[in-house]
Design an enzyme around this catalytic site. Structure first.
Site, PDB file in Angstrom:
ATOM      1  N   HIS A  23       0.861  -1.195   0.000  1.00  0.00           N
ATOM      2  CA  HIS A  23       0.000   0.000   0.000  1.00  0.00           C
ATOM      3  C   HIS A  23       0.892   1.238   0.000  1.00  0.00           C
ATOM      4  O   HIS A  23       0.812   2.066   0.912  1.00  0.00           O
ATOM      5  CB  HIS A  23      -0.933   0.036   1.214  1.00  0.00           C
ATOM      6  N   HIS A  79     -11.571  -7.862  -7.834  1.00  0.00           N
ATOM      7  CA  HIS A  79     -11.187  -6.629  -7.139  1.00  0.00           C
ATOM      8  C   HIS A  79     -10.229  -5.861  -8.039  1.00  0.00           C
ATOM      9  O   HIS A  79      -9.336  -6.447  -8.634  1.00  0.00           O
ATOM     10  CB  HIS A  79     -10.515  -7.022  -5.818  1.00  0.00           C
ATOM     11  N   GLU A  81      -8.097  -3.377  -7.213  1.00  0.00           N
ATOM     12  CA  GLU A  81      -6.862  -2.805  -6.667  1.00  0.00           C
ATOM     13  C   GLU A  81      -5.661  -3.378  -7.434  1.00  0.00           C
ATOM     14  O   GLU A  81      -5.685  -4.515  -7.909  1.00  0.00           O
ATOM     15  CB  GLU A  81      -6.750  -3.074  -5.161  1.00  0.00           C
ATOM     16  N   ASP A  83      -2.794  -4.574  -6.976  1.00  0.00           N
ATOM     17  CA  ASP A  83      -2.079  -5.819  -6.686  1.00  0.00           C
ATOM     18  C   ASP A  83      -2.770  -7.025  -7.313  1.00  0.00           C
ATOM     19  O   ASP A  83      -2.168  -8.098  -7.414  1.00  0.00           O
ATOM     20  CB  ASP A  83      -1.873  -6.024  -5.177  1.00  0.00           C
ATOM     21  N   HIS A 145     -12.639  -5.005   0.707  1.00  0.00           N
ATOM     22  CA  HIS A 145     -12.518  -3.769   1.451  1.00  0.00           C
ATOM     23  C   HIS A 145     -12.586  -2.519   0.548  1.00  0.00           C
ATOM     24  O   HIS A 145     -12.371  -1.416   1.036  1.00  0.00           O
ATOM     25  CB  HIS A 145     -11.187  -3.766   2.217  1.00  0.00           C
ATOM     26  N   ASP A 164      -9.435 -10.468  -1.204  1.00  0.00           N
ATOM     27  CA  ASP A 164      -8.635 -10.054  -0.041  1.00  0.00           C
ATOM     28  C   ASP A 164      -9.124 -10.681   1.274  1.00  0.00           C
ATOM     29  O   ASP A 164      -8.317 -10.901   2.188  1.00  0.00           O
ATOM     30  CB  ASP A 164      -8.675  -8.525   0.101  1.00  0.00           C
ATOM     31  N   TYR A 192      -3.328  -8.485   9.277  1.00  0.00           N
ATOM     32  CA  TYR A 192      -4.051  -8.096   8.056  1.00  0.00           C
ATOM     33  C   TYR A 192      -5.439  -7.568   8.424  1.00  0.00           C
ATOM     34  O   TYR A 192      -5.868  -6.521   7.949  1.00  0.00           O
ATOM     35  CB  TYR A 192      -4.132  -9.335   7.188  1.00  0.00           C
ATOM     36  N   HIS A 225      -4.283 -13.341  -1.295  1.00  0.00           N
ATOM     37  CA  HIS A 225      -2.947 -13.220  -0.699  1.00  0.00           C
ATOM     38  C   HIS A 225      -2.726 -14.384   0.261  1.00  0.00           C
ATOM     39  O   HIS A 225      -3.601 -14.693   1.084  1.00  0.00           O
ATOM     40  CB  HIS A 225      -2.810 -11.927   0.121  1.00  0.00           C
TER      41      HIS A 225
HETATM   42 FE1  FEO Z   1      -7.396  -4.735  -1.888  1.00  0.00          FE
HETATM   43 FE2  FEO Z   1      -5.024  -7.144  -2.151  1.00  0.00          FE
HETATM   44  O1  FEO Z   1      -5.940  -5.615  -2.644  1.00  0.00           O
END
Ligand code: FEO
Length: 395
Positions: A23, A79, A81, A83, A145, A164, A192, A225
């Site tokens: 992040h 998602h 994001e 990553d 999230h 996530d 996390y 992850h």
């Molecule tokens: Fe919300 Fe692993 O990205």
């Protein structure tokens, strides 16, 4: 790179052993991370999520070794994001017409990030995508999230792809939860949750209840992850339910920063008094300037109370503590009391400011706090010991 998960489902992600900050620079990843992408080779072929942008070329090259890219029928973007979507431009350059299934917010987010008009197919909770003998069922999970987040569930194999949720920043060459060090795994899971998911705890509870209400059997949880939960996957769901309900252990975190050791002496003296009065409590002290902020936040999450100390500087508080309280405010921790202390030389506003910031972060603050002029002398230390003993009964 292709690793079997179950039947015709494979992991095709990236293990990032080098990652130490995430992040941007906001989240420490002492044990690295993984970006999990999955390949389902049923009568129709689907790819679920991709990897972080720096690994985009490597990802597509390895995916091409696993399967002819022309055989991919669907891309699922749980998602947006970076990553997880970072390799989409590289992948979609090769398969530009393949439809991308995501939420309506996912379309906005992916367009916002990549400025591409890919073949988006927005989906809602309950929508299904047939892969032949199996199908994917989509479940929107807004604010778990990000607004665009969603899960999908693979019938037949009973796999929940949760993105996530239920993940952890934990690099391992072992793919599955039962093969890794359990203490390391749970330490990364709670870190996390504490640092990323706490603000959305009410939504966590509702979403889990909603998914359980579908009465779909869950044999495996494939997160985006860390490890795949194949051994008793419900254990992490149960942990989330506990963490979402104002979680606390019998722990108190005493977090301070100090310029010339006065506030450190106060912290240690308060701890001595507290321990005398409550020997059972797990009392942990952190000089924030020498500690990892995300690890400290995790310890605060586990605590029933937070005691914060800072000396006064320029009519304010030290920047390490100010930054922590700003972050803690956003995380919306619940069910934790607080107290404040600090030494000062002349104006002495720090304790009042700490109290105000703790209250604005949602912590009920007990007492007015304790101030010591200059370095604590014998009387000052005695006052700290007594403050600690009193806090034992109040926190
Ligand atoms: Fe919300 Fe692993 O990205």
């Amino acid at each position: 790179m292709k690793h079997p998960i179950k039947n015709n489902v494979s992991w095709i992600g990236k293990i990032d052993w080098e990652l130490r900050r995430f992040h941007g620079d906001e989240y420490s990843t002492h044990r690295g991370s993984t970006y999990n992408s999955y390949l389902i080779e049923a009568e129709k072929v689907a790819v679920i999520d991709t990897v972080w942008a720096p690994f985009a070329k490597e990802y597509v090259a390895q995916l091409e070794q696993a399967i002819d890219l022309g055989k991919i029928d669907y891309v699922i973007a749980n998602h947006a994001e970076i990553d997880h979507s970072g390799a989409l431009p590289e992948l979609m350059r090769r398969i530009p017409d393949v439809p991308i299934y995501c939420t309506a917010n996912g379309v906005k987010s992916l367009r916002g990030h990549y400025h591409q008009d890919w073949n988006f197919r927005p989906v809602k909770t309950g929508d299904k995508l047939s892969l032949g003998s199996k199908e994917l069922i989509f479940v929107e999970a807004p604010m778990l999230h990000w607004p665009d987040s969603m899960f999908c569930y693979l019938t037949g194999d009973d796999i929940l792809f949760s993105n996530d949720a239920f993940g952890q920043h934990y690099a391992s060459e072992h793919m599955f939860n039962d093969l890794v060090d359990q203490a390391e795994l749970m330490a990364e899971c709670i870190k996390y949750y504490a640092n990323i998911l706490t603000p959305f705890s009410e939504l966590v509870t509702k979403k889990i209840q909603e998914v359980l209400g579908f009465n779909l059997p869950v044999d495996t949880i494939c997160t985006s992850h860390g490890v795949v939960w194949r051994d008793n996957p419900i254990q992490i769901v149960q942990r989330y339910l506990a963490w979402a309900e104002g979680y606390q252990e019998n722990q108190i975190s005493l977090v301070y920063d100090t310029m010339w050791n006065g506030t450190r002496i106060m912290a240690e003296s308060i701890a001595t008094g507290l321990r005398e009065a409550d020997p059972a409590v797990n009392l942990k002290l952190f000089n924030l300037a020498k500690s990892d902020r995300n690890d400290v936040i995790t310890e605060i999450f586990k605590s029933r109370a937070l005691i914060v100390g800072s000396p006064t500087i320029n009519r304010g508080i030290l920047t390490s503590i100010a930054g922590l309280l700003e972050e803690v405010k956003g995380l919306k921790f619940r069910n934790k009391k607080a107290a404040a202390f600090g030494c000062y030389g002349w104006s002495g506003e720090s304790v009042k400011l700490l109290r105000e910031r703790l209250e604005s972060a949602g912590f009920p603050v007990v007492e007015d706090g304790l101030r010591c002029l200059w370095n604590p002398d014998r009387e000052g230390v005695a006052a700290c010991l007594e403050f600690g003993r009193r806090l034992a009964g109040l926190l």
